[in-house]
Structures are given as structure tokens and as C-alpha cells.
Design an enzyme around this catalytic site. Sequence first.
Site, mmCIF file in Angstrom:
data_model
loop_
_atom_site.group_PDB
_atom_site.id
_atom_site.type_symbol
_atom_site.label_atom_id
_atom_site.label_comp_id
_atom_site.label_asym_id
_atom_site.label_seq_id
_atom_site.Cartn_x
_atom_site.Cartn_y
_atom_site.Cartn_z
ATOM 1 N N THR A 15 0.813 -1.226 0.000
ATOM 2 C CA THR A 15 0.000 0.000 0.000
ATOM 3 C C THR A 15 0.847 1.276 0.000
ATOM 4 O O THR A 15 0.304 2.383 -0.030
ATOM 5 C CB THR A 15 -0.933 0.031 1.236
ATOM 6 O OG1 THR A 15 -0.119 -0.044 2.412
ATOM 7 C CG2 THR A 15 -1.909 -1.134 1.214
ATOM 8 N N GLY A 16 2.171 1.135 0.024
ATOM 9 C CA GLY A 16 3.036 2.315 0.057
ATOM 10 C C GLY A 16 3.349 2.860 -1.322
ATOM 11 O O GLY A 16 2.908 2.341 -2.342
ATOM 12 N N CYS A 132 17.789 4.345 -3.651
ATOM 13 C CA CYS A 132 17.402 4.979 -4.918
ATOM 14 C C CYS A 132 18.491 5.872 -5.503
ATOM 15 O O CYS A 132 18.806 5.789 -6.692
ATOM 16 C CB CYS A 132 16.124 5.803 -4.726
ATOM 17 S SG CYS A 132 16.121 6.829 -3.244
ATOM 18 N N SER A 162 9.066 12.096 -2.578
ATOM 19 C CA SER A 162 8.420 10.784 -2.604
ATOM 20 C C SER A 162 9.348 9.706 -2.064
ATOM 21 O O SER A 162 8.880 8.644 -1.646
ATOM 22 C CB SER A 162 7.939 10.428 -4.018
ATOM 23 O OG SER A 162 9.022 10.425 -4.912
ATOM 24 N N GLY A 163 10.649 9.976 -2.035
ATOM 25 C CA GLY A 163 11.595 9.052 -1.416
ATOM 26 C C GLY A 163 11.328 8.887 0.069
ATOM 27 O O GLY A 163 11.770 7.912 0.682
ATOM 28 N N HIS A 252 14.767 11.997 -8.707
ATOM 29 C CA HIS A 252 16.002 12.480 -8.083
ATOM 30 C C HIS A 252 16.943 12.986 -9.177
ATOM 31 O O HIS A 252 17.101 12.340 -10.213
ATOM 32 C CB HIS A 252 16.724 11.343 -7.351
ATOM 33 C CG HIS A 252 16.059 10.892 -6.090
ATOM 34 N ND1 HIS A 252 15.011 11.552 -5.495
ATOM 35 C CD2 HIS A 252 16.347 9.837 -5.276
ATOM 36 C CE1 HIS A 252 14.663 10.915 -4.383
ATOM 37 N NE2 HIS A 252 15.450 9.870 -4.236
#
Lengths: 349, 349
Positions: A15-16, A132, A162-163, A252
Amino acid sequence: MANEAGYNVAVVGATGAVGEQMLKTLEDKDFPIKSIKLLSSKRSAGKKLSFKGEEVTVEEATPEAFEGIQLALFSAGGSVSKKLAPEAVKRGAVVVDNTSAYRMDEDVPLVVPEVNEEDVKNHKGIIANPNCSTIQMVVALEPVRQKYGLKKVIVSTYQAVSGAGLEAITEMKEQSRDILDGKEVTPEILPVGGDKKHYQIAYNAVPQIDLFQENGYTFEEMKMINETKKIMHMNSLEVAATCVRLPVETGHSESVYVEVENGGASAEEFKNTIAEGEGITLKDDPSQQEYPLAIDCVGLPDVFVGRIRRDLDRDNGYHMWVVSDNLVKGAAYNSVQIAESLDKLGLLK
Amino acid sequence: MANEAGYNVAVVGATGAVGEQMLKTLEDKDFPIKSIKLLSSKRSAGKKLSFKGEEVTVEEATPEAFEGIQLALFSAGGSVSKKLAPEAVKRGAVVVDNTSAYRMDEDVPLVVPEVNEEDVKNHKGIIANPNCSTIQMVVALEPVRQKYGLKKVIVSTYQAVSGAGLEAITEMKEQSRDILDGKEVTPEILPVGGDKKHYQIAYNAVPQIDLFQENGYTFEEMKMINETKKIMHMNSLEVAATCVRLPVETGHSESVYVEVENGGASAEEFKNTIAEGEGITLKDDPSQQEYPLAIDCVGLPDVFVGRIRRDLDRDNGYHMWVVSDNLVKGAAYNSVQIAESLDKLGLLK
């Protein structure tokens, strides 16, 4: 060796923000799946998500949930991985873990398929997906290493919120609107959810991602430094990082300076070398103002490289601007690529 | 030698973002002024601005407007300076020019008072104020040079839109709101008003400030490189820059890597050296998440430095995060400091 019948797959943290991308990537890449199980915390269990057009109910991630699972993709935070990845392995699954929990363990391969796909063969149940910001940098560095050899890397990052998860995106948007409306803001999440102080991210640049370490570097910076050396099998590679969070939703960007072993190549030759790299799209034409932008790479799996130029002082120095979607190649896409490598090499039983 | 009676001062570009700060700084610093003349383009002439509680009508900047002026502060773009600064000098004024028009002229001192105040003595009518991103960096570098010597500097910038003028601020804010409202945006100004293409700055990071040069660097990057060498009188100093525009209203941040001649100092010693530098406020305590932030430096004249740490590979390498208000120390404040130096040294007639 690819399995036509497909595998029993579990996605932990479904759900993430990354979980969402994970499902999308499994669909897009048409990874061979026999059954899929979506797992989450107790709090999110019961939610319904769509996968390949079918509704799937999210279940609580428990040790027993991994019975019969062959491949488990974890992205629910380090503590969940610490607790449940061994349980999944115990039940016969191969775990691809997208947290930092196991990345530096000697027994755990840390893999970016464009760079060190063969390392998956050494897995003992768990394979780690790198951070990431590390992934996109090593993809850009790999063709440079192959052609010229690597000596030193200095990176300053421009990282998207969003990271830090869906909540961080919401915080940035709400702050942005409040500030435009002249309202006071009360930061509660960024830069680091669990840290003592929180700072405004909207219309700001915050030089802290993850917690500070004893040596004055943040954990994010040490991840970039240590993971790069591990993935590239270059303990003596010099790597330094300054990691900065920006009010960008996704994507990024990185300003990378690299010193190579064998200098002298023109910027043009260097560009051609980069362009031939696996997983890279060169976007570099100053005459047309062409360079990678975070907003342009959203949803795309490639690492975009531009602004390539020679250092004006050292003939083995080069500068470049490296951009990628931190939720795609930086997380979900790379995890699924690892799963594909496992499938291709016959390592999923 | 300071003149108690004060000078006849002209501010060219008084209605712009920097002009506004220029007036505020002249007030705040109580610079000795006998009369003030506010000049602008024909379009803005007639506007009324407040200075020391009095209303002043803005006049069109013409050659004749400089009759009787002793000090002229220019900040109305390079072409205006090219045309009118010589006219002001011809009429007896000393010009402090905040554009890039004369910065690299051999006959024009380029001055940051904390670094090379004595250079004002060599002026032949015009003294140039360096580029905003250069100023804050050399202020931070100066104590390092004095104590350890400088060898190499690599900077990646995180620059605010106000550096591109008031219109750029408006564009960023309108874009931000439109995107939050789910509307399409049509960039028209940034990254560079006069360039062919324009890109979204809201929720993005754009690696272009000013026009691209033949060598693949932008003019902003070449300004940082060349101006740093000129201000510090170090032609052989290695300097490299990557300049990036961010959705930040005011306050430039910089990730600076520096290699010194005499390495070995601990991060703690290095911090103490920086803290003793003129015009610097050290803000550096990782244990309390203390580091400089763009939003915290708005309106303040200091250069804020933090995130100081040793490079993990080279014992003469250090990393730091340098933040300052680009309209204050980066422009107006430094210009007025130059004027103060001229006054102090008896160079204004």
C-alpha cells in the site's frame, strides 16, 4: 530457465508509494506470476488493490503469510524486513528487499542488474535492492568504469520527497499551498520522520536525508558511499556525497563529478560512452537546451544523463547531471529487474 | 576619511528585486547620503518609492541624470550598465555595478570586501559586484584559504528564483498554485528569460542558469569559475561549478567540496576556522539537526555555513553547505559594502 507457469509472489508494503510502483512494474513487465499476495501492516490490511484488472485484498504480513511463496518483494521499512524477511526465506522464498536492512551484510548481494547482475547467484535467500540515489548513479557510472576506469566520485543530490513516502508528498503539497495562501506551516514529517526536528520543505532545500551518523555524514550519504563501492566491487573507489531534499514530488537529480583512471577523452567521446550504457538515455544538447529534468522522467525506467562536460582543470575529470524516477528505477523497477535476473538464471525454485 | 555630509547617490534599477534591497540596505546601514536619485527604465519612471520615510519619484535613467552624482549603484541589467555606467563615470561618479557587464574587465576591480577590499583602490571609475553565487562562496572560502591554502573547489548550487528577477518569482508561485490545482502550466520565463525554451520550475530542479557557452558550461557556471579566481587573485585555483535553479523564492544554497594545500585539520578545527571568518555565521551541529536553510537566511546579510565534514578519502578534502540571501549579501548588501569601503578609504569625491 524462465518459468512459464509463473511464481507465487508476495509484495510486502503493497500500500506504500513504492509498493504501488511495484505492482505496476510487475504488470508492465509481465513478470511470470502464478499467484500474487499483497501484504501490509495490520493497519492497512483489508484494503483492496487492483492487479492485472483483478481486485486483491491486502493481508497482514505475518510469518505464516509466506507459506508457499517463491518470491517476496519487500518495501515496508527496515524493521519489517528485519523481522519478516528471514521468515520468508525460512519458508523457501527468495527475498528482494528494498530497505537498507541487509544492504551491507556480507552474505547479501546488493544488485543493480546493469552493473552486477551475476551477484544474484551468491544469494543466501535475500538480495538487497540499493538505495534509490545510489542506483541511478551507478547505472551512469558503469559505462564510464568499463571504458576509462573510476578513481573518484563526488555527488551532490537533488532528491524528491516521494523518497520519504506518501505522507511526505502530502506534507509538501499542503505546505506549498499554505505558504502561497500566506498561512503559517508546521512541519511534522520531513526531513526525517523519526528525527527530533522537522523543517519546511516547500520552497526550501534541506541538506539532510535520513539520520546523522557519528562522522557528520547522514545515513543517506553513507548509503551512497558504501553501496556504490559494494555494487561496483571497488573498495578503493573514492566516493563522497552530499544529499539534499527538495520540493520535487518525484525524480532524483544528481550533480556528479567523476575522475577516471584514464583521462583525455573529449566530452563528445565521453557522451558516446555514456549513451552506450545499459539502461541509460542520453539527453544532452546544450544548443537546444536539452538536459534531463526531474519532471520529465516520472514513470520512466531509464536513467537520464546530460550536462556532460570536461572539468576545466583536470583532464581526467568530468561533470554530469543524472536524473531518474526514484520510485521506478530507484526502487520498484530495479527490484523487479532483480526478480527477472533470478528467473533468467534459474534461481527461483 | 568618511564623509559626514554624505554623498549624492543614484540607484539605477531601483524598481527591481535587487534595487528594492539596495534601498533597504542603504537605510539599514545608514550610509551617508546627501541626496538620493532613483533611476529606472522609461517604463518604470514616474513610480514612487519610499526612502527613509520620504517618497521619491523614480526618474528615467539617462546620461544627464548622473550630473552631480558621486556614487551610482547599478543593478538594471548588463546592457543598461554598458550604456550608462561610462556616462556616470564621465560625470564624476564612482559606479558600483551589480551586473556581469564589467566583471572580467582587467581595469575593473571585482570586490567582496571580506576577501579583497583593497582592490577598490585600483578602480578607474567602475567597481564590479560579483555574481551572487560567487560572493557567498568566496566569503566561505576566504578563511580556509588564509589558514590552509586552496587547491581545488567543486561546487553544485541550489539557487533561488529571485536571482532571475521579480517576474521569475511570480512565475514560480503561479505555476506552483496551478499545479496544485491540477492545471496545465506554460513556462514563459525560466530558466533564462531570453533563451529559446522555457521549463517548469515549480516542483522541479533545472540545471541551467544563464545561457550555455561554447564549452558546455552555462554562463553562470563560468561566472563562478572566473570570478572566484579574479576575486581571490588565484589564477591557478581549480574551480568547477554546476549551477541549478530550484523552486525556492530567495536564498542560494551551495554544496562545496574543497581541497586545501595543507590538509590534516580535523572537521572540528576546520569548523573553528570557518567560524572566525568575516561575514560568516557557522550553523553546524548535526546532533541538533542544525544546518543552514535557505528560508532561514532571508533578509540577513551573513553567509551561513554548516554540514562541514572531512572527505573520507583525501585528508585535504572537506565538504560544506553554504547558504546566503542572494539579494542581500549576493547583491545589494555587497554593493553597499563596496560603497562603504570607498567611503572609508576616501575614494568618493
